[in-house]
Design a protein around this motif. Sequence first.
Motif, mmCIF file in Angstrom:
data_model
loop_
_atom_site.group_PDB
_atom_site.id
_atom_site.type_symbol
_atom_site.label_atom_id
_atom_site.label_comp_id
_atom_site.label_asym_id
_atom_site.label_seq_id
_atom_site.Cartn_x
_atom_site.Cartn_y
_atom_site.Cartn_z
ATOM 1 N N TRP A 49 0.836 -1.203 0.000
ATOM 2 C CA TRP A 49 0.000 0.000 0.000
ATOM 3 C C TRP A 49 0.873 1.256 0.000
ATOM 4 O O TRP A 49 0.613 2.204 -0.744
ATOM 5 C CB TRP A 49 -0.935 -0.023 1.207
ATOM 6 C CG TRP A 49 -1.847 1.161 1.319
ATOM 7 C CD1 TRP A 49 -2.942 1.429 0.535
ATOM 8 C CD2 TRP A 49 -1.766 2.232 2.260
ATOM 9 N NE1 TRP A 49 -3.537 2.600 0.942
ATOM 10 C CE2 TRP A 49 -2.834 3.112 2.001
ATOM 11 C CE3 TRP A 49 -0.893 2.526 3.304
ATOM 12 C CZ2 TRP A 49 -3.059 4.266 2.752
ATOM 13 C CZ3 TRP A 49 -1.107 3.675 4.052
ATOM 14 C CH2 TRP A 49 -2.176 4.526 3.777
ATOM 15 N N ILE A 50 1.921 1.236 0.790
ATOM 16 C CA ILE A 50 2.848 2.371 0.849
ATOM 17 C C ILE A 50 3.489 2.605 -0.514
ATOM 18 O O ILE A 50 3.598 3.742 -0.976
ATOM 19 C CB ILE A 50 3.909 2.137 1.952
ATOM 20 C CG1 ILE A 50 3.251 2.278 3.320
ATOM 21 C CG2 ILE A 50 5.102 3.075 1.794
ATOM 22 C CD1 ILE A 50 4.085 1.747 4.466
ATOM 23 N N GLU A 51 3.891 1.542 -1.175
ATOM 24 C CA GLU A 51 4.496 1.665 -2.506
ATOM 25 C C GLU A 51 3.510 2.283 -3.502
ATOM 26 O O GLU A 51 3.883 3.115 -4.334
ATOM 27 C CB GLU A 51 4.963 0.293 -2.997
ATOM 28 C CG GLU A 51 5.712 0.353 -4.310
ATOM 29 C CD GLU A 51 6.244 -1.002 -4.729
ATOM 30 O OE1 GLU A 51 6.280 -1.257 -5.944
ATOM 31 O OE2 GLU A 51 6.615 -1.807 -3.855
ATOM 32 N N ILE A 52 2.243 1.897 -3.408
ATOM 33 C CA ILE A 52 1.213 2.468 -4.279
ATOM 34 C C ILE A 52 1.097 3.971 -4.026
ATOM 35 O O ILE A 52 1.028 4.774 -4.966
ATOM 36 C CB ILE A 52 -0.140 1.748 -4.060
ATOM 37 C CG1 ILE A 52 -0.059 0.341 -4.652
ATOM 38 C CG2 ILE A 52 -1.297 2.539 -4.666
ATOM 39 C CD1 ILE A 52 -1.192 -0.577 -4.239
ATOM 40 N N LEU A 53 1.093 4.373 -2.760
ATOM 41 C CA LEU A 53 1.023 5.810 -2.435
ATOM 42 C C LEU A 53 2.247 6.554 -2.972
ATOM 43 O O LEU A 53 2.115 7.645 -3.550
ATOM 44 C CB LEU A 53 0.909 6.019 -0.929
ATOM 45 C CG LEU A 53 -0.391 5.601 -0.261
ATOM 46 C CD1 LEU A 53 -0.361 5.952 1.219
ATOM 47 C CD2 LEU A 53 -1.601 6.212 -0.934
ATOM 48 N N GLU A 54 3.419 5.981 -2.780
ATOM 49 C CA GLU A 54 4.640 6.621 -3.282
ATOM 50 C C GLU A 54 4.600 6.775 -4.793
ATOM 51 O O GLU A 54 4.973 7.826 -5.326
ATOM 52 C CB GLU A 54 5.883 5.829 -2.852
ATOM 53 C CG GLU A 54 6.161 5.940 -1.369
ATOM 54 C CD GLU A 54 7.266 5.017 -0.889
ATOM 55 O OE1 GLU A 54 7.887 5.357 0.136
ATOM 56 O OE2 GLU A 54 7.499 3.954 -1.500
ATOM 57 N N ASN A 55 4.123 5.752 -5.494
ATOM 58 C CA ASN A 55 4.010 5.819 -6.952
ATOM 59 C C ASN A 55 2.990 6.865 -7.394
ATOM 60 O O ASN A 55 3.031 7.339 -8.519
ATOM 61 C CB ASN A 55 3.660 4.456 -7.540
ATOM 62 C CG ASN A 55 4.810 3.480 -7.451
ATOM 63 O OD1 ASN A 55 5.969 3.866 -7.337
ATOM 64 N ND2 ASN A 55 4.496 2.198 -7.477
ATOM 65 N N ASP A 56 2.072 7.216 -6.496
ATOM 66 C CA ASP A 56 1.067 8.237 -6.776
ATOM 67 C C ASP A 56 1.534 9.627 -6.335
ATOM 68 O O ASP A 56 0.768 10.580 -6.395
ATOM 69 C CB ASP A 56 -0.244 7.864 -6.082
ATOM 70 C CG ASP A 56 -1.426 8.629 -6.628
ATOM 71 O OD1 ASP A 56 -1.918 9.534 -5.921
ATOM 72 O OD2 ASP A 56 -1.857 8.350 -7.768
ATOM 73 N N GLY A 57 2.768 9.745 -5.868
ATOM 74 C CA GLY A 57 3.324 11.047 -5.526
ATOM 75 C C GLY A 57 3.309 11.411 -4.054
ATOM 76 O O GLY A 57 3.764 12.492 -3.680
ATOM 77 N N PHE A 58 2.800 10.544 -3.200
ATOM 78 C CA PHE A 58 2.814 10.826 -1.761
ATOM 79 C C PHE A 58 4.240 10.682 -1.227
ATOM 80 O O PHE A 58 5.010 9.856 -1.708
ATOM 81 C CB PHE A 58 1.900 9.858 -1.008
ATOM 82 C CG PHE A 58 0.436 10.168 -1.137
ATOM 83 C CD1 PHE A 58 -0.251 10.816 -0.123
ATOM 84 C CD2 PHE A 58 -0.271 9.798 -2.276
ATOM 85 C CE1 PHE A 58 -1.597 11.104 -0.240
ATOM 86 C CE2 PHE A 58 -1.620 10.072 -2.410
ATOM 87 C CZ PHE A 58 -2.291 10.729 -1.390
ATOM 88 N N SER A 127 -8.270 -4.483 -2.825
ATOM 89 C CA SER A 127 -8.076 -3.086 -2.441
ATOM 90 C C SER A 127 -6.571 -2.796 -2.583
ATOM 91 O O SER A 127 -5.768 -3.725 -2.674
ATOM 92 C CB SER A 127 -8.577 -2.841 -1.016
ATOM 93 O OG SER A 127 -7.882 -3.622 -0.070
ATOM 94 N N PRO A 128 -6.162 -1.527 -2.638
ATOM 95 C CA PRO A 128 -4.742 -1.220 -2.873
ATOM 96 C C PRO A 128 -3.809 -1.939 -1.892
ATOM 97 O O PRO A 128 -3.937 -1.796 -0.685
ATOM 98 C CB PRO A 128 -4.676 0.295 -2.686
ATOM 99 C CG PRO A 128 -6.057 0.770 -2.996
ATOM 100 C CD PRO A 128 -6.970 -0.320 -2.503
ATOM 101 N N GLY A 129 -2.918 -2.734 -2.443
ATOM 102 C CA GLY A 129 -1.957 -3.490 -1.640
ATOM 103 C C GLY A 129 -2.420 -4.881 -1.265
ATOM 104 O O GLY A 129 -1.687 -5.645 -0.655
ATOM 105 N N MET A 130 -3.660 -5.231 -1.648
ATOM 106 C CA MET A 130 -4.231 -6.522 -1.244
ATOM 107 C C MET A 130 -4.548 -7.429 -2.432
ATOM 108 O O MET A 130 -5.538 -8.150 -2.418
ATOM 109 C CB MET A 130 -5.507 -6.295 -0.432
ATOM 110 C CG MET A 130 -5.266 -5.805 0.978
ATOM 111 S SD MET A 130 -4.307 -6.959 1.987
ATOM 112 C CE MET A 130 -5.357 -8.397 1.989
#
Length: 159
Positions: A49-58, A127-130
Amino acid sequence: MTQDMFSRRKLLIGAAALAAASPLRALGQGAGPAIHVMKDPNCGCCSAWIEILENDGFVVTTEASAGTLLMRYKLDNGIPQEMVSCHTGRVDGYTIEGHVPAADIRRLLVERPDAVGLAVPGMPYGSPGMGPESQREAYVVYLIRRDGTTETFSSYQAA
């Protein structure tokens, strides 16, 4: 020998110029929202989930926590027990519980409701990360109000 030295010098100067310009490029693009995530250090879905957020610019920072300490953090930050999931984030005054999609976090930050934050209780598959979104089970992202009540913020149908 002179040619080799000249080429190495050019390479070093070029590399130094790129390194110096990198922070400026990041400033020009604008850093995304900063989110701090409390998570079990051994949890793979939290990391996904964290990786998804980072890829989205967080811009994500993490802190290891588990068991009673992590549950206490969730409750202290306004997450009702029935809304609990595996990790908890804090972004711009809001609490984000579980596998909340990045788009919903961004919408929350734009709309700025008077609320505790968002939650995806449990760990719904897809869901994101799952797991793959193409095999997603239906789930709801809840808005948690300051009085502890919840309402649907967004929902995702099964794939």
